[in-house]
Enzyme design. Structure first.
Site, PDB file in Angstrom:
ATOM      1  CG  HIS A 301      -2.090  -1.265   1.518  1.00 19.56           C
ATOM      2  ND1 HIS A 301      -1.953  -2.282   1.284  1.00 19.56           N
ATOM      3  CD2 HIS A 301      -2.944  -0.552   1.041  1.00 19.56           C
ATOM      4  CE1 HIS A 301      -3.219  -2.748   0.932  1.00 19.56           C
ATOM      5  NE2 HIS A 301      -4.228  -1.703   1.013  1.00 19.56           N
ATOM      6  CG  HIS A 344       2.358  -3.048   6.755  1.00 20.44           C
ATOM      7  ND1 HIS A 344       2.785  -4.109   5.962  1.00 20.44           N
ATOM      8  CD2 HIS A 344       1.402  -3.245   5.923  1.00 20.44           C
ATOM      9  CE1 HIS A 344       2.205  -4.585   4.700  1.00 20.44           C
ATOM     10  NE2 HIS A 344       1.293  -3.994   5.067  1.00 20.44           N
ATOM     11  CG  ASP A 348       5.698  -4.391   7.323  1.00 24.66           C
ATOM     12  OD1 ASP A 348       7.785  -4.883   7.722  1.00 24.66           O
ATOM     13  OD2 ASP A 348       5.879  -4.386   7.561  1.00 24.66           O
TER      14      ASP A 348
END
Length: 415
Positions: A301, A344, A348
């Site tokens: 994302h 996350h 990340d």
């Protein structure tokens, strides 16, 4: 007859040029330039000092040559748009007009690797006028940018294959996700300090969708949309291919107890492919009903948000401050919502942002400076970049046009 100042220079005849010469004080050259050599408006714009000194003109008076060229240069600056449309560079020294045809021809043989000088030698002519351009308010030299639609189609196929491969890897890592009882969430400064917001991840995807719609509008209206789409697909595909590798080699524990992730075993290859297709067709988004586990290093994302933000800001004029601010706000808020949702780890998101921005900047630095053409090693290390960009000469200008043909009734109304 209308005077030269009242008529577009494209429509100047030899008579208009004669009037202009007389107004500038060059009575003695009216006969040789207008009557004998039939100079009209367009040919007057392309006149150079070399033309005046060389046969068939061979003007012998240096002062007249300089004064005439000063007048021509003033005329060229007034009608710079006409020169650019014809593909001439009016900013080269001594009033010389250097066509870009020679530059394009040199690019062809450089693109094919047939360099006539030492590939590892000093880079020359990269700052010459034919490559000078800055996106935004500054003027740029006009180049012919071939859309090369077949390469764009290849890049689209490439990114779709990578997305499919990424979906399959996500199925594999879901089978290998560590047991939550044995491997609790890793310590994380941000996740340990900020309470979880349940609706935050949905807001991340909303930010991504808004950025996507903005980018699609920019892409639709941009004159060089084929090159932009090709660059987006090649960069996005490469980053997600790297993400496949990082997901596969190391499985991190689930970042939060709320996820309730357990290793899910798919019986056959067909079941894995079916699940991969569901992820691929749903774009890996929770808004489309896709829920995955184990794909933590690094955040997909964040990659999408950051890549769309950089493309929107790069391929719109610098004066569009509101759009650029909105794009960055959506990018940064989207990243914050990822962490606020505890979907996350912080590392990340950081790694995803760093890799995406570096790859985007490196790619465009090479594409804009053409430095890769001067080194054989660059073509070895960046083969896909060399393939997609070999015929793109310098920075892509931010020019816009309506992509559809006008209806007949509109053509009649506006002419």
């Amino acid at each position: 007859m209308a005077g030269p100042n009242q008529l577009c220079i494209r429509r100047w005849t030899t008579k208009h040029v004669a009037v202009w010469l007389k107004d500038e004080g060059f009575f003695e050259y009216v006969d040789i330039l207008c009557n004998k050599h039939r100079l009209d408006g367009i040919t007057l714009l392309t006149l150079t000092e070399y033309d005046l000194r060389s046969p068939p003109l061979e003007i012998k008076v240096l002062g007249d040559i300089k004064r005439l060229m000063l007048s021509v240069r003033k005329l060229q600056k007034i009608h710079i748009d006409v020169l650019e449309e014809m593909g001439y560079n009016s900013d080269s020294p001594m009033g010389s007009m250097t066509p870009f045809i020679s530059a394009l021809q040199s690019t062809d043989w450089l693109c094919n690797g047939e360099l006539s000088h030492d590939c590892d030698g000093p880079i020359t002519d990269l700052n010459s006028d034919q490559y000078q351009y800055m996106n935004g308010k500054n003027k740029h030299s006009v180049r012919r940018l071939d859309p090369e639609y077949w390469k764009t189609i290849l890049s689209c196929i490439y990114v779709f294959i990578v997305f499919g491969f990424t979906s399959f890897i996500m199925v594999i890592v879901h089978e290998r996700v560590p047991d939550m009882q044995t491997y609790p969430p890793l310590p994380d400064i941000f996740l340990d300090s900020v309470p979880r917001i349940p609706w935050a991840f949905a807001m991340t995807e909303v930010c991504g969708m808004i950025l996507c719609y903005i980018w699609l509008l920019v892409l639709l209206l941009h004159k060089h949309r084929s090159i932009l789409l090709r660059r987006l697909c090649s960069l996005m595909g490469t980053v997600f291919l790297l993400r496949c590798f990082t997901m596969f080699v190391t499985s991190l524990s689930v970042p939060g107890q709320h996820l309730q992730c357990t290793g899910k075993i798919y019986g056959s290859v067909w079941e894995k492919l079916h699940r991969a297709f569901a992820i691929w067709s749903g774009f890996g988004m929770t808004l489309t009903g896709v829920h995955t586990c184990g794909d933590y290093m690094f955040s997909g994302h964040t990659v999408v948000l950051t890549m769309l933000n950089f493309f929107v800001t790069e391929y719109t004029p610098r004066s569009w401050n509101f759009l650029h601010t909105l794009s960055w706000v959506l990018n940064l808020f989207g990243i914050f919502f990822i962490l606020a949702a505890h979907e996350h780890y912080s590392i990340d998101v950081f790694i995803a942002f760093y890799i995406t921005t570096r790859l985007f900047l490196y790619y465009h630095t090479l594409a804009n400076t053409r430095a890769y053409q001067q080194s054989r090693r660059a073509r070895i290390w960046f083969p896909m970049f060399s393939f997609f960009e070999c015929n793109v000469n310098g920075t892509v200008p931010n020019e816009y046009c309506w992509p559809f043909s006008k209806p007949a009734i509109m053509k009649r109304l506006i002419g």
